[in-house]
Design a protein around this motif. Structure first.
Motif, PDB file in Angstrom:
ATOM      1  N   TRP A   1      34.234  93.147  21.871  1.00 22.01           N
ATOM      2  CA  TRP A   1      34.084  91.709  22.175  1.00 22.01           C
ATOM      3  C   TRP A   1      34.776  91.046  23.443  1.00 22.01           C
ATOM      4  CZ3 TRP A   1      32.156  86.994  19.607  1.00 22.01           C
ATOM      5  CH2 TRP A   1      31.192  87.313  18.578  1.00 22.01           C
ATOM      6  N   LEU A   2      35.858  91.989  23.730  1.00 22.05           N
ATOM      7  CA  LEU A   2      36.725  91.688  24.926  1.00 22.05           C
ATOM      8  C   LEU A   2      35.934  92.384  26.073  1.00 22.05           C
ATOM      9  CD1 LEU A   2      40.201  91.890  23.483  1.00 22.05           C
ATOM     10  CD2 LEU A   2      38.854  89.738  23.891  1.00 22.05           C
ATOM     11  N   GLY A   3      35.186  93.140  25.918  1.00 24.44           N
ATOM     12  CA  GLY A   3      34.563  94.075  27.141  1.00 24.44           C
ATOM     13  C   GLY A   3      35.500  95.328  27.514  1.00 24.44           C
ATOM     14  N   ARG A   4      36.118  95.706  26.471  1.00 24.31           N
ATOM     15  CA  ARG A   4      37.184  96.679  27.144  1.00 24.31           C
ATOM     16  C   ARG A   4      36.523  98.093  26.862  1.00 24.31           C
ATOM     17  NH1 ARG A   4      40.782  95.368  30.742  1.00 24.31           N
ATOM     18  NH2 ARG A   4      42.044  97.239  29.782  1.00 24.31           N
ATOM     19  N   ASP A   5      35.401  98.204  26.024  1.00 25.69           N
ATOM     20  CA  ASP A   5      34.679  99.300  25.559  1.00 25.69           C
ATOM     21  C   ASP A   5      33.652  99.778  26.989  1.00 25.69           C
ATOM     22  OD1 ASP A   5      32.928  97.309  25.337  1.00 25.69           O
ATOM     23  OD2 ASP A   5      31.738  98.197  23.733  1.00 25.69           O
TER      24      ASP A   5
ATOM     25  N   LYS B   1      18.347  98.847  39.453  1.00 28.65           N
ATOM     26  CA  LYS B   1      18.679  97.292  39.539  1.00 28.65           C
ATOM     27  C   LYS B   1      19.254  96.726  38.348  1.00 28.65           C
ATOM     28  CE  LYS B   1      14.848  96.507  43.173  1.00 28.65           C
ATOM     29  NZ  LYS B   1      13.644  95.884  43.374  1.00 28.65           N
ATOM     30  N   ILE B   2      18.590  97.250  37.293  1.00 26.57           N
ATOM     31  CA  ILE B   2      19.288  96.687  36.132  1.00 26.57           C
ATOM     32  C   ILE B   2      20.601  97.112  35.651  1.00 26.57           C
ATOM     33  CG2 ILE B   2      18.569  96.365  33.548  1.00 26.57           C
ATOM     34  CD1 ILE B   2      15.602  96.557  34.135  1.00 26.57           C
ATOM     35  N   MET B   3      20.690  98.361  36.000  1.00 27.61           N
ATOM     36  CA  MET B   3      22.128  98.953  35.520  1.00 27.61           C
ATOM     37  C   MET B   3      23.138  98.662  36.542  1.00 27.61           C
ATOM     38  SD  MET B   3      23.110 101.411  33.818  1.00 27.61           S
ATOM     39  CE  MET B   3      24.901 101.990  33.842  1.00 27.61           C
ATOM     40  N   TYR B   4      22.652  98.342  37.908  1.00 32.80           N
ATOM     41  CA  TYR B   4      24.058  98.245  38.770  1.00 32.80           C
ATOM     42  C   TYR B   4      24.243  96.758  39.283  1.00 32.80           C
ATOM     43  CZ  TYR B   4      24.542 103.240  39.240  1.00 32.80           C
ATOM     44  OH  TYR B   4      24.830 104.448  39.090  1.00 32.80           O
ATOM     45  N   ILE B   5      23.260  95.749  38.854  1.00 29.06           N
ATOM     46  CA  ILE B   5      23.678  94.320  39.104  1.00 29.06           C
ATOM     47  C   ILE B   5      24.301  94.025  37.535  1.00 29.06           C
ATOM     48  CG2 ILE B   5      22.348  92.074  39.208  1.00 29.06           C
ATOM     49  CD1 ILE B   5      20.163  93.418  40.877  1.00 29.06           C
ATOM     50  N   PRO B   6      25.421  93.430  37.705  1.00 31.56           N
ATOM     51  CA  PRO B   6      26.149  93.250  36.554  1.00 31.56           C
ATOM     52  C   PRO B   6      25.856  91.786  35.896  1.00 31.56           C
ATOM     53  CG  PRO B   6      27.538  92.440  38.848  1.00 31.56           C
ATOM     54  CD  PRO B   6      26.239  93.462  39.028  1.00 31.56           C
ATOM     55  N   PHE B   7      25.777  92.025  34.640  1.00 30.13           N
ATOM     56  CA  PHE B   7      25.379  90.826  33.933  1.00 30.13           C
ATOM     57  C   PHE B   7      26.433  90.009  33.581  1.00 30.13           C
ATOM     58  CE2 PHE B   7      24.083  88.527  29.846  1.00 30.13           C
ATOM     59  CZ  PHE B   7      22.875  88.295  30.225  1.00 30.13           C
ATOM     60  N   PRO B   8      26.532  88.747  33.742  1.00 31.84           N
ATOM     61  CA  PRO B   8      27.650  87.924  33.973  1.00 31.84           C
ATOM     62  C   PRO B   8      28.458  88.078  32.432  1.00 31.84           C
ATOM     63  CG  PRO B   8      26.012  86.467  34.757  1.00 31.84           C
ATOM     64  CD  PRO B   8      25.257  87.683  34.049  1.00 31.84           C
ATOM     65  N   PHE B   9      29.765  88.300  32.422  1.00 32.54           N
ATOM     66  CA  PHE B   9      30.578  88.589  31.329  1.00 32.54           C
ATOM     67  C   PHE B   9      30.333  87.349  30.413  1.00 32.54           C
ATOM     68  CE2 PHE B   9      34.507  88.584  28.930  1.00 32.54           C
ATOM     69  CZ  PHE B   9      34.374  89.789  28.452  1.00 32.54           C
ATOM     70  N   PRO B  10      30.691  85.955  30.694  1.00 33.41           N
ATOM     71  CA  PRO B  10      30.739  84.929  30.007  1.00 33.41           C
ATOM     72  C   PRO B  10      29.257  84.824  29.188  1.00 33.41           C
ATOM     73  CG  PRO B  10      31.788  84.247  31.978  1.00 33.41           C
ATOM     74  CD  PRO B  10      31.083  85.708  32.079  1.00 33.41           C
ATOM     75  N   HIS B  11      28.150  85.115  29.968  1.00 34.57           N
ATOM     76  CA  HIS B  11      26.830  84.890  29.399  1.00 34.57           C
ATOM     77  C   HIS B  11      26.779  85.963  28.319  1.00 34.57           C
ATOM     78  CE1 HIS B  11      22.147  84.372  30.128  1.00 34.57           C
ATOM     79  NE2 HIS B  11      22.556  84.151  28.941  1.00 34.57           N
ATOM     80  N   ALA B  12      27.264  87.221  28.435  1.00 33.81           N
ATOM     81  CA  ALA B  12      27.105  88.098  27.429  1.00 33.81           C
ATOM     82  C   ALA B  12      27.801  88.070  26.030  1.00 33.81           C
ATOM     83  CB  ALA B  12      27.478  89.361  27.920  1.00 33.81           C
ATOM     84  N   GLN B  13      29.157  87.178  26.393  1.00 33.86           N
ATOM     85  CA  GLN B  13      29.699  86.850  24.982  1.00 33.86           C
ATOM     86  C   GLN B  13      29.544  85.675  24.362  1.00 33.86           C
ATOM     87  OE1 GLN B  13      31.161  90.168  25.764  1.00 33.86           O
ATOM     88  NE2 GLN B  13      32.745  89.072  24.594  1.00 33.86           N
TER      89      GLN B  13
END
Length: 202
Positions: A80-84, A170-182
Protein backbone atom coordinates in the motif's frame (compact mmCIF):
# COMPACT_ATOMS: atom_id res chain seq x y z
CA UNK A 1 17.38 -32.61 -26.36
CA UNK A 2 15.41 -35.57 -27.67
CA UNK A 3 11.88 -36.29 -28.78
CA UNK A 4 9.47 -38.65 -26.93
CA UNK A 5 10.30 -41.36 -29.47
CA UNK A 6 13.99 -41.11 -28.54
CA UNK A 7 15.15 -39.48 -31.77
CA UNK A 8 17.24 -36.33 -31.60
CA UNK A 9 15.76 -33.41 -33.60
CA UNK A 10 17.88 -31.86 -36.37
CA UNK A 11 20.51 -29.34 -35.36
CA UNK A 12 18.60 -26.68 -37.28
CA UNK A 13 15.53 -27.10 -35.07
CA UNK A 14 17.64 -27.23 -31.92
CA UNK A 15 19.41 -23.97 -32.75
CA UNK A 16 16.15 -22.33 -33.85
CA UNK A 17 14.46 -23.25 -30.56
CA UNK A 18 17.49 -22.06 -28.60
CA UNK A 19 17.74 -18.67 -30.32
CA UNK A 20 13.98 -18.13 -30.13
CA UNK A 21 13.87 -18.79 -26.40
CA UNK A 22 17.01 -16.68 -25.90
CA UNK A 23 15.48 -13.70 -27.75
CA UNK A 24 12.27 -13.95 -25.71
CA UNK A 25 14.11 -14.33 -22.41
CA UNK A 26 16.46 -11.39 -23.06
CA UNK A 27 13.54 -9.17 -24.10
CA UNK A 28 11.51 -10.07 -21.01
CA UNK A 29 14.52 -9.67 -18.71
CA UNK A 30 15.07 -6.12 -20.00
CA UNK A 31 11.42 -5.32 -19.25
CA UNK A 32 11.84 -6.34 -15.62
CA UNK A 33 13.64 -3.07 -14.84
CA UNK A 34 16.38 -4.54 -12.64
CA UNK A 35 19.13 -2.53 -11.02
CA UNK A 36 21.84 -1.63 -13.48
CA UNK A 37 24.69 -4.20 -13.66
CA UNK A 38 22.68 -6.75 -11.65
CA UNK A 39 23.06 -10.43 -12.43
CA UNK A 40 21.09 -11.49 -15.49
CA UNK A 41 18.11 -13.69 -14.45
CA UNK A 42 18.68 -16.30 -17.18
CA UNK A 43 18.93 -20.03 -16.59
CA UNK A 44 18.83 -23.32 -18.51
CA UNK A 45 15.61 -25.22 -19.14
CA UNK A 46 15.91 -29.00 -19.18
CA UNK A 47 13.29 -30.56 -21.50
CA UNK A 48 10.75 -32.55 -19.53
CA UNK A 49 11.31 -30.72 -16.26
CA UNK A 50 8.30 -28.99 -14.68
CA UNK A 51 7.76 -25.30 -15.34
CA UNK A 52 8.44 -22.83 -12.51
CA UNK A 53 5.49 -21.92 -10.34
CA UNK A 54 3.63 -18.84 -11.58
CA UNK A 55 2.40 -17.80 -8.14
CA UNK A 56 5.21 -16.21 -6.08
CA UNK A 57 3.39 -17.16 -2.87
CA UNK A 58 4.09 -20.83 -3.68
CA UNK A 59 7.84 -20.33 -3.74
CA UNK A 60 9.85 -21.80 -0.83
CA UNK A 61 9.84 -19.62 2.26
CA UNK A 62 13.60 -19.00 2.23
CA UNK A 63 13.25 -17.67 -1.33
CA UNK A 64 10.25 -15.47 -0.50
CA UNK A 65 12.07 -13.97 2.48
CA UNK A 66 14.53 -12.42 0.02
CA UNK A 67 11.89 -10.03 -1.37
CA UNK A 68 8.94 -10.25 1.06
CA UNK A 69 8.48 -9.60 4.74
CA UNK A 70 8.06 -12.67 6.89
CA UNK A 71 4.68 -11.36 8.10
CA UNK A 72 1.92 -11.22 5.48
CA UNK A 73 0.35 -8.14 7.08
CA UNK A 74 3.60 -6.18 6.71
CA UNK A 75 3.76 -7.26 3.07
CA UNK A 76 0.29 -5.75 2.51
CA UNK A 77 1.26 -2.51 4.28
CA UNK A 78 4.46 -2.28 2.24
CA UNK A 79 2.44 -2.77 -0.95
CA UNK A 80 0.00 0.00 0.00
CA UNK A 81 2.87 2.37 0.69
CA UNK A 82 4.63 1.45 -2.56
CA UNK A 83 7.69 0.11 -0.73
CA UNK A 84 7.53 -3.30 -2.43
CA UNK A 85 8.42 -1.77 -5.79
CA UNK A 86 11.82 -0.39 -4.85
CA UNK A 87 14.64 -1.37 -7.23
CA UNK A 88 16.43 -3.52 -4.65
CA UNK A 89 13.37 -5.57 -3.73
CA UNK A 90 12.31 -5.85 -7.37
CA UNK A 91 15.73 -7.17 -8.40
CA UNK A 92 15.64 -9.78 -5.62
CA UNK A 93 12.18 -10.84 -6.76
CA UNK A 94 13.34 -11.17 -10.37
CA UNK A 95 16.46 -13.11 -9.31
CA UNK A 96 14.24 -15.67 -7.56
CA UNK A 97 12.31 -16.23 -10.82
CA UNK A 98 14.89 -16.70 -13.61
CA UNK A 99 13.88 -16.95 -17.25
CA UNK A 100 14.62 -20.42 -18.60
CA UNK A 101 16.27 -20.91 -22.01
CA UNK A 102 16.31 -24.05 -24.12
CA UNK A 103 19.90 -25.17 -24.35
CA UNK A 104 21.13 -22.66 -21.78
CA UNK A 105 23.35 -19.66 -22.50
CA UNK A 106 26.89 -20.15 -23.75
CA UNK A 107 29.84 -18.17 -22.41
CA UNK A 108 30.23 -16.30 -25.69
CA UNK A 109 26.56 -15.30 -25.70
CA UNK A 110 26.84 -14.02 -22.14
CA UNK A 111 29.99 -12.09 -23.06
CA UNK A 112 28.35 -10.39 -26.04
CA UNK A 113 25.19 -9.60 -24.09
CA UNK A 114 27.25 -8.03 -21.32
CA UNK A 115 29.07 -5.87 -23.86
CA UNK A 116 25.79 -4.51 -25.23
CA UNK A 117 25.04 -1.11 -23.73
CA UNK A 118 21.54 -0.80 -22.37
CA UNK A 119 18.46 -3.02 -22.38
CA UNK A 120 17.49 -2.00 -25.92
CA UNK A 121 20.86 -3.09 -27.31
CA UNK A 122 20.67 -6.48 -25.56
CA UNK A 123 17.21 -7.24 -26.97
CA UNK A 124 18.23 -6.12 -30.46
CA UNK A 125 21.37 -8.25 -30.31
CA UNK A 126 19.47 -11.42 -29.42
CA UNK A 127 16.85 -10.69 -32.08
CA UNK A 128 19.59 -10.04 -34.63
CA UNK A 129 21.11 -13.44 -33.90
CA UNK A 130 17.75 -15.08 -34.63
CA UNK A 131 17.21 -13.15 -37.87
CA UNK A 132 20.76 -13.85 -39.04
CA UNK A 133 20.35 -17.55 -38.33
CA UNK A 134 17.10 -17.80 -40.34
CA UNK A 135 18.51 -15.94 -43.33
CA UNK A 136 21.81 -17.85 -43.28
CA UNK A 137 20.10 -21.24 -43.10
CA UNK A 138 17.76 -20.26 -45.92
CA UNK A 139 20.71 -19.32 -48.14
CA UNK A 140 22.41 -22.63 -47.34
CA UNK A 141 19.27 -24.58 -48.22
CA UNK A 142 18.43 -25.88 -44.74
CA UNK A 143 14.82 -24.69 -45.08
CA UNK A 144 14.27 -26.70 -48.25
CA UNK A 145 12.56 -25.32 -51.34
CA UNK A 146 10.93 -22.42 -49.52
CA UNK A 147 10.46 -19.22 -51.49
CA UNK A 148 12.29 -16.12 -50.29
CA UNK A 149 9.00 -14.23 -49.88
CA UNK A 150 7.88 -16.73 -47.24
CA UNK A 151 11.17 -16.39 -45.37
CA UNK A 152 10.81 -12.62 -45.51
CA UNK A 153 7.46 -12.99 -43.73
CA UNK A 154 9.31 -14.68 -40.86
CA UNK A 155 11.64 -11.71 -40.59
CA UNK A 156 8.65 -9.37 -40.77
CA UNK A 157 6.95 -11.21 -37.90
CA UNK A 158 10.13 -10.82 -35.84
CA UNK A 159 10.13 -7.09 -36.67
CA UNK A 160 6.50 -6.87 -35.52
CA UNK A 161 7.52 -8.54 -32.28
CA UNK A 162 10.27 -5.94 -31.88
CA UNK A 163 7.67 -3.19 -32.39
CA UNK A 164 5.45 -4.62 -29.65
CA UNK A 165 8.52 -4.92 -27.43
CA UNK A 166 9.06 -1.17 -27.72
CA UNK A 167 5.40 -0.56 -26.89
CA UNK A 168 5.86 -2.68 -23.76
CA UNK A 169 8.94 -0.64 -22.84
CA UNK A 170 6.85 2.53 -22.96
CA UNK A 171 4.37 1.01 -20.51
CA UNK A 172 7.17 -0.28 -18.31
CA UNK A 173 9.31 2.82 -18.04
CA UNK A 174 6.72 5.63 -18.05
CA UNK A 175 5.84 5.83 -14.35
CA UNK A 176 2.17 5.54 -13.41
CA UNK A 177 1.19 8.34 -10.96
CA UNK A 178 1.55 7.00 -7.43
CA UNK A 179 -1.52 8.88 -6.00
CA UNK A 180 -3.63 7.55 -8.87
CA UNK A 181 -2.49 3.99 -8.17
CA UNK A 182 -3.29 4.30 -4.45
CA UNK A 183 -6.70 5.85 -5.11
CA UNK A 184 -7.52 3.08 -7.57
CA UNK A 185 -6.58 0.44 -4.99
CA UNK A 186 -8.58 2.24 -2.28
CA UNK A 187 -11.75 2.58 -4.37
CA UNK A 188 -11.45 -1.06 -5.42
CA UNK A 189 -11.56 -2.08 -1.76
CA UNK A 190 -14.52 0.26 -1.17
CA UNK A 191 -16.40 -1.22 -4.11
CA UNK A 192 -15.92 -4.73 -2.74
CA UNK A 193 -18.01 -3.81 0.30
CA UNK A 194 -20.33 -1.29 -1.36
CA UNK A 195 -21.51 -3.30 -4.39
CA UNK A 196 -23.38 -6.01 -2.38
CA UNK A 197 -25.37 -3.35 -0.50
CA UNK A 198 -26.11 -1.45 -3.73
CA UNK A 199 -27.27 -4.63 -5.47
CA UNK A 200 -29.50 -5.47 -2.51
CA UNK A 201 -31.13 -2.02 -2.64
CA UNK A 202 -31.55 -2.23 -6.41
Amino acid sequence: ACRPNGHTPPLFLQELAHLSSLACAVALSTLRNDIEHSESPLDIYIPGSPWPVSDPDKLPRHVRNEFQHSFHFMTIIRHWLGRDRLPGWRSKYNASRPLLILGGVSDSEIQFLQRARGPHAKAQLALGWLKEFIVREHLEGSLGEVHSSIVSRLVQCLSDGCLHYHQARKIMYIPFPFPHAQLSAFFTVVMIFAVPFLMDQY
